[in-house]
Design a protein around this motif. Structure first.
Motif, short mmCIF file in Angstrom:
data_model
loop_
_atom_site.label_atom_id
_atom_site.label_comp_id
_atom_site.label_asym_id
_atom_site.label_seq_id
_atom_site.Cartn_x
_atom_site.Cartn_y
_atom_site.Cartn_z
N ALA A 92 0.84 -1.20 0.00
CA ALA A 92 0.00 0.00 0.00
C ALA A 92 0.87 1.26 0.00
O ALA A 92 0.58 2.23 -0.71
CB ALA A 92 -0.93 -0.01 1.21
N ALA A 93 1.95 1.23 0.78
CA ALA A 93 2.85 2.39 0.84
C ALA A 93 3.51 2.66 -0.51
O ALA A 93 3.69 3.82 -0.90
CB ALA A 93 3.92 2.15 1.91
N LEU A 94 3.85 1.61 -1.24
CA LEU A 94 4.48 1.76 -2.55
C LEU A 94 3.55 2.38 -3.58
O LEU A 94 4.01 2.88 -4.61
CB LEU A 94 5.01 0.42 -3.04
CG LEU A 94 6.26 -0.12 -2.32
CD1 LEU A 94 6.54 -1.55 -2.73
CD2 LEU A 94 7.47 0.77 -2.60
N SER A 95 2.25 2.34 -3.31
CA SER A 95 1.31 3.00 -4.22
C SER A 95 1.40 4.52 -4.10
O SER A 95 0.92 5.25 -4.96
CB SER A 95 -0.12 2.54 -3.94
OG SER A 95 -0.60 3.05 -2.70
N LEU A 96 2.02 4.99 -3.02
CA LEU A 96 2.20 6.43 -2.79
C LEU A 96 3.59 6.88 -3.21
O LEU A 96 3.76 7.93 -3.84
CB LEU A 96 1.98 6.75 -1.32
CG LEU A 96 2.28 8.19 -0.89
CD1 LEU A 96 1.23 9.13 -1.46
CD2 LEU A 96 2.33 8.30 0.64
N VAL A 156 10.12 3.72 0.66
CA VAL A 156 9.49 3.05 1.80
C VAL A 156 10.58 2.41 2.64
O VAL A 156 11.36 1.58 2.14
CB VAL A 156 8.48 1.99 1.34
CG1 VAL A 156 7.87 1.27 2.54
CG2 VAL A 156 7.39 2.61 0.48
N VAL A 157 10.64 2.78 3.90
CA VAL A 157 11.70 2.29 4.79
C VAL A 157 11.08 1.52 5.95
O VAL A 157 10.23 2.04 6.68
CB VAL A 157 12.55 3.44 5.36
CG1 VAL A 157 13.69 2.88 6.22
CG2 VAL A 157 13.10 4.31 4.24
N VAL A 158 11.51 0.28 6.12
CA VAL A 158 11.10 -0.53 7.26
C VAL A 158 12.29 -0.65 8.20
O VAL A 158 13.39 -1.02 7.78
CB VAL A 158 10.65 -1.93 6.83
CG1 VAL A 158 10.42 -2.83 8.05
CG2 VAL A 158 9.36 -1.85 6.00
N ALA A 159 12.10 -0.32 9.47
CA ALA A 159 13.13 -0.50 10.47
C ALA A 159 12.76 -1.71 11.31
O ALA A 159 11.81 -1.67 12.09
CB ALA A 159 13.26 0.74 11.35
N SER A 160 13.48 -2.81 11.10
CA SER A 160 13.23 -4.03 11.85
C SER A 160 13.90 -3.91 13.21
O SER A 160 15.13 -3.88 13.31
CB SER A 160 13.77 -5.24 11.09
OG SER A 160 13.59 -6.43 11.84
N ALA A 194 9.32 -7.47 -0.44
CA ALA A 194 8.13 -6.68 -0.80
C ALA A 194 8.49 -5.36 -1.47
O ALA A 194 7.61 -4.66 -1.98
CB ALA A 194 7.28 -6.42 0.43
N GLY A 195 9.79 -4.98 -1.43
CA GLY A 195 10.21 -3.78 -2.13
C GLY A 195 10.63 -2.62 -1.24
O GLY A 195 10.87 -1.52 -1.74
N ALA A 196 10.73 -2.85 0.07
CA ALA A 196 11.12 -1.77 0.98
C ALA A 196 12.63 -1.74 1.20
O ALA A 196 13.30 -2.76 1.10
CB ALA A 196 10.42 -1.94 2.33
N GLN A 197 13.13 -0.56 1.53
CA GLN A 197 14.49 -0.45 2.07
C GLN A 197 14.39 -0.88 3.53
O GLN A 197 13.46 -0.49 4.24
CB GLN A 197 15.00 0.98 1.97
CG GLN A 197 16.37 1.20 2.61
CD GLN A 197 16.77 2.66 2.66
OE1 GLN A 197 16.10 3.53 2.10
NE2 GLN A 197 17.85 2.95 3.35
N VAL A 198 15.33 -1.68 3.99
CA VAL A 198 15.24 -2.20 5.35
C VAL A 198 16.46 -1.80 6.17
O VAL A 198 17.60 -1.95 5.72
CB VAL A 198 15.10 -3.74 5.36
CG1 VAL A 198 15.10 -4.28 6.79
CG2 VAL A 198 13.82 -4.16 4.64
N VAL A 199 16.20 -1.26 7.34
CA VAL A 199 17.24 -0.98 8.33
C VAL A 199 17.04 -1.99 9.46
O VAL A 199 15.93 -2.13 9.97
CB VAL A 199 17.11 0.45 8.89
CG1 VAL A 199 18.19 0.71 9.93
CG2 VAL A 199 17.17 1.48 7.77
N GLU A 200 18.10 -2.69 9.84
CA GLU A 200 17.98 -3.69 10.89
C GLU A 200 18.69 -3.23 12.16
O GLU A 200 19.90 -3.03 12.17
CB GLU A 200 18.57 -5.02 10.42
CG GLU A 200 17.79 -5.67 9.29
CD GLU A 200 18.26 -7.09 9.01
OE1 GLU A 200 18.09 -7.95 9.91
OE2 GLU A 200 18.78 -7.32 7.91
N ALA A 206 17.25 7.07 7.42
CA ALA A 206 17.57 6.31 6.21
C ALA A 206 16.96 6.93 4.96
O ALA A 206 17.14 6.41 3.85
CB ALA A 206 17.09 4.87 6.36
N THR A 207 16.23 8.02 5.11
CA THR A 207 15.63 8.70 3.96
C THR A 207 15.96 10.19 4.03
O THR A 207 16.29 10.71 5.10
CB THR A 207 14.10 8.51 3.93
OG1 THR A 207 13.55 9.24 2.83
CG2 THR A 207 13.45 9.00 5.22
#
Length: 219
Positions: free
Chosen positions: A28-32, A36-40, A54-60, A77-78
């Protein structure tokens, strides 16, 4: 002819063991936006791998430090001008929800919008409306959010954000997000474990003012 630069937008998603739901949130976020950044947050499941797929940039983060540190890591990260904050356990998220959050901020009407569920289900609607100031669905300028005192030091960042909004007289308001809900902690972790987690969360949340005063005194 000179054209004003179109402001950039990122979606930031702090996540701890949310492999089952994070893909739908990312899509859904990629539709905007493609940013898109996910912090795990020290996840012990495959949240990071699923988010990348899923297509997100990931910070662990190396260990579970809390939503505040995870949010700050995602913001760093953005370089986007504006951010939409989302929880990773949302169910039913659509592009329209992101537009509802972002539009009043991009137009200059609000400095921050805070989303509350409406029609997503009795339990999540009730919980969200009883404590709307704790909602994780928000939009604002990235630079301002990064400047919030104690943001990265608090396990739960919402009270620090609320304090900054009040102290800096930032204009904000709630916006309704129709037919959206999130997975209850009791369902994700089992009833008793989820209930203990929720209790611990509220104790930590309501202790913010005491910790803030202590930090300001240098204690």
């Amino acid at each position: 002819m000179y054209h004003d630069r179109v402001p950039s937008v990122a979606v930031v998603i702090p996540a701890f063991n949310e492999a089952e739901t994070v893909t739908d949130v990312i899509q859904a976020a990629l539709s905007l936006t493609g940013d898109v950044v996910v912090a795990s947050d020290g996840s012990t499941d495959n949240t990071a791998e699923v988010a990348r797929a899923a297509g997100a940039q990931v910070v662990e983060l190396p260990h579970n430090a809390g939503k505040g540190p995870a949010l700050k890591a995602a913001l760093q990260a953005t370089t986007a001008d504006y951010v939409v904050m989302l929880d990773a356990d949302l169910v039913g998220l659509k592009r329209e929800h992101l537009d509802i959050l972002l539009s009043p901020v991009l137009s200059g009407k609000l400095g921050m919008s805070i989303g509350i569920f409406d029609g997503g289900g009795l339990i999540t609607d009730l919980g969200n409306k009883l404590t709307p100031h704790l909602s994780g669905q928000r939009a604002c300028a990235r630079a301002w959010l990064l400047s919030v005192p104690h943001l990265g030091a608090e396990r739960w960042p919402e009270p620090a954000i609320t304090a900054a909004l009040k102290e800096q007289h930032i204009k904000w308001d709630y916006v309704e997000l129709p037919n959206l809900k999130q997975v209850m902690k009791e369902k994700k972790r089992g009833f008793w474990k989820g209930a203990r987690y929720r209790t611990k969360m509220y104790i930590d949340l309501f202790g913010f003012k005491r910790r803030k005063k202590k930090a300001e005194k240098g204690g």
